[in-house]
Design a protein around this motif. Structure first.
Motif, PDB file in Angstrom:
ATOM      1  N   VAL A  59      17.283 -21.508   1.353  1.00  0.00           N
ATOM      2  CA  VAL A  59      16.142 -22.326   1.753  1.00  0.00           C
ATOM      3  C   VAL A  59      16.409 -23.767   1.331  1.00  0.00           C
ATOM      4  O   VAL A  59      16.664 -24.050   0.162  1.00  0.00           O
ATOM      5  N   GLU A  60      16.350 -24.691   2.320  1.00  0.00           N
ATOM      6  CA  GLU A  60      16.506 -26.116   2.050  1.00  0.00           C
ATOM      7  C   GLU A  60      15.142 -26.769   2.232  1.00  0.00           C
ATOM      8  O   GLU A  60      14.559 -26.690   3.305  1.00  0.00           O
ATOM      9  N   GLU A  61      14.635 -27.410   1.179  1.00  0.00           N
ATOM     10  CA  GLU A  61      13.328 -28.065   1.226  1.00  0.00           C
ATOM     11  C   GLU A  61      13.536 -29.569   1.340  1.00  0.00           C
ATOM     12  O   GLU A  61      14.265 -30.156   0.548  1.00  0.00           O
ATOM     13  N   TYR A  62      12.886 -30.177   2.319  1.00  0.00           N
ATOM     14  CA  TYR A  62      12.989 -31.617   2.560  1.00  0.00           C
ATOM     15  C   TYR A  62      11.686 -32.275   2.116  1.00  0.00           C
ATOM     16  O   TYR A  62      10.606 -31.895   2.566  1.00  0.00           O
ATOM     17  N   ARG A  63      11.811 -33.283   1.228  1.00  0.00           N
ATOM     18  CA  ARG A  63      10.642 -33.988   0.702  1.00  0.00           C
ATOM     19  C   ARG A  63      10.826 -35.495   0.848  1.00  0.00           C
ATOM     20  O   ARG A  63      11.929 -36.001   0.688  1.00  0.00           O
ATOM     21  N   ILE A  64       9.727 -36.176   1.144  1.00  0.00           N
ATOM     22  CA  ILE A  64       9.688 -37.636   1.115  1.00  0.00           C
ATOM     23  C   ILE A  64       8.529 -38.018   0.214  1.00  0.00           C
ATOM     24  O   ILE A  64       7.412 -37.535   0.389  1.00  0.00           O
ATOM     25  N   ASN A  65       8.803 -38.875  -0.761  1.00  0.00           N
ATOM     26  CA  ASN A  65       7.813 -39.286  -1.765  1.00  0.00           C
ATOM     27  C   ASN A  65       7.200 -38.073  -2.461  1.00  0.00           C
ATOM     28  O   ASN A  65       6.015 -38.042  -2.762  1.00  0.00           O
ATOM     29  N   GLY A  66       8.005 -37.036  -2.678  1.00  0.00           N
ATOM     30  CA  GLY A  66       7.551 -35.850  -3.383  1.00  0.00           C
ATOM     31  C   GLY A  66       6.753 -34.872  -2.546  1.00  0.00           C
ATOM     32  O   GLY A  66       6.341 -33.829  -3.030  1.00  0.00           O
ATOM     33  N   GLU A  67       6.522 -35.168  -1.265  1.00  0.00           N
ATOM     34  CA  GLU A  67       5.719 -34.298  -0.410  1.00  0.00           C
ATOM     35  C   GLU A  67       6.627 -33.462   0.486  1.00  0.00           C
ATOM     36  O   GLU A  67       7.453 -33.996   1.224  1.00  0.00           O
ATOM     37  N   LEU A  68       6.477 -32.150   0.428  1.00  0.00           N
ATOM     38  CA  LEU A  68       7.259 -31.227   1.237  1.00  0.00           C
ATOM     39  C   LEU A  68       6.800 -31.325   2.683  1.00  0.00           C
ATOM     40  O   LEU A  68       5.620 -31.151   2.984  1.00  0.00           O
ATOM     41  N   TYR A  69       7.727 -31.616   3.620  1.00  0.00           N
ATOM     42  CA  TYR A  69       7.347 -31.724   5.018  1.00  0.00           C
ATOM     43  C   TYR A  69       8.154 -30.801   5.934  1.00  0.00           C
ATOM     44  O   TYR A  69       7.753 -30.551   7.074  1.00  0.00           O
ATOM     45  N   MET A  70       9.297 -30.271   5.458  1.00  0.00           N
ATOM     46  CA  MET A  70      10.099 -29.399   6.306  1.00  0.00           C
ATOM     47  C   MET A  70      10.946 -28.480   5.441  1.00  0.00           C
ATOM     48  O   MET A  70      11.375 -28.858   4.357  1.00  0.00           O
ATOM     49  N   MET A  71      11.186 -27.262   5.947  1.00  0.00           N
ATOM     50  CA  MET A  71      12.084 -26.319   5.296  1.00  0.00           C
ATOM     51  C   MET A  71      13.039 -25.752   6.338  1.00  0.00           C
ATOM     52  O   MET A  71      12.632 -25.477   7.472  1.00  0.00           O
ATOM     53  N   LYS A  72      14.293 -25.617   5.946  1.00  0.00           N
ATOM     54  CA  LYS A  72      15.288 -24.958   6.796  1.00  0.00           C
ATOM     55  C   LYS A  72      15.656 -23.651   6.111  1.00  0.00           C
ATOM     56  O   LYS A  72      16.144 -23.654   4.989  1.00  0.00           O
ATOM     57  N   ILE A  73      15.416 -22.546   6.802  1.00  0.00           N
ATOM     58  CA  ILE A  73      15.705 -21.236   6.251  1.00  0.00           C
ATOM     59  C   ILE A  73      16.936 -20.690   6.966  1.00  0.00           C
ATOM     60  O   ILE A  73      16.959 -20.608   8.201  1.00  0.00           O
ATOM     61  N   THR A  74      17.954 -20.326   6.189  1.00  0.00           N
ATOM     62  CA  THR A  74      19.185 -19.762   6.740  1.00  0.00           C
ATOM     63  C   THR A  74      19.310 -18.335   6.225  1.00  0.00           C
ATOM     64  O   THR A  74      19.746 -18.110   5.099  1.00  0.00           O
ATOM     65  N   PRO A  75      18.945 -17.349   7.065  1.00  0.00           N
ATOM     66  CA  PRO A  75      19.100 -15.964   6.632  1.00  0.00           C
ATOM     67  C   PRO A  75      20.570 -15.563   6.630  1.00  0.00           C
ATOM     68  O   PRO A  75      21.384 -16.149   7.334  1.00  0.00           O
ATOM     69  N   SER A  76      20.919 -14.568   5.840  1.00  0.00           N
ATOM     70  CA  SER A  76      22.317 -14.161   5.735  1.00  0.00           C
ATOM     71  C   SER A  76      22.813 -13.471   7.001  1.00  0.00           C
ATOM     72  O   SER A  76      23.996 -13.443   7.262  1.00  0.00           O
ATOM     73  N   HIS A  77      21.921 -12.957   7.805  1.00  0.00           N
ATOM     74  CA  HIS A  77      22.323 -12.184   8.973  1.00  0.00           C
ATOM     75  C   HIS A  77      21.848 -12.770  10.300  1.00  0.00           C
ATOM     76  O   HIS A  77      22.014 -12.141  11.329  1.00  0.00           O
ATOM     77  N   GLY A  78      21.254 -13.934  10.312  1.00  0.00           N
ATOM     78  CA  GLY A  78      20.692 -14.451  11.554  1.00  0.00           C
ATOM     79  C   GLY A  78      20.904 -15.937  11.746  1.00  0.00           C
ATOM     80  O   GLY A  78      21.703 -16.576  11.067  1.00  0.00           O
ATOM     81  N   VAL A  79      20.157 -16.482  12.684  1.00  0.00           N
ATOM     82  CA  VAL A  79      20.235 -17.889  13.041  1.00  0.00           C
ATOM     83  C   VAL A  79      19.264 -18.685  12.176  1.00  0.00           C
ATOM     84  O   VAL A  79      18.137 -18.248  11.955  1.00  0.00           O
TER      85      VAL A  79
END
Length: 112
Positions: A59-79
């Motif tokens: 899980v990659e969490e993207y924050r600007i000014n400490g506020e979470l606005y997007m997450m990229k989830i990379t499962p081990s078996h999928g897209v």
């Protein structure tokens, strides 16, 4: 039919004419780009990315000014897929590619 042949020959010869013309004289380099606006300078100009492992998923969490606005989830078996925050109330949307999603404005006009 004859017109098509003439147009085809002209279309094929136009790149050759442009190539023969060459570069114009007196070319000057472009000026340096201006500095970024005042609000975009400093350590918070770029998003802060936090990478964590949850089981076999990344899980990659993207924050600007400490506020979470997007997450990229990379499962081990999928897209990989993206979870993008829609509003301040915590609504999230799932997107399958990295293209920017359409964000529908949700302004509060009246509060009763």
């Amino acid at each position: 039919m004859r017109r098509i042949h003439i147009l085809l020959v002209l279309a094929l010869l136009s790149p050759l004419v442009a190539l023969a013309a060459g570069n114009p004289p007196n070319l000057e380099p472009l000026p340096e780009p201006p500095p970024p606006p005042a609000g975009l300078e400093g350590p918070d100009a770029e998003p802060q990315i936090t990478i964590t492992k949850k089981g076999t998923d990344k899980v990659e969490e993207y924050r600007i000014n400490g506020e979470l606005y997007m997450m990229k989830i990379t499962p081990s078996h999928g897209v990989p897929y993206y979870m993008v925050k829609e509003d301040q109330n915590g609504g999230w949307s799932r997107f399958e590619d990295s293209n920017s999603p359409i964000s529908i404005p949700k302004w509060v006009l009246f509060n009763f």
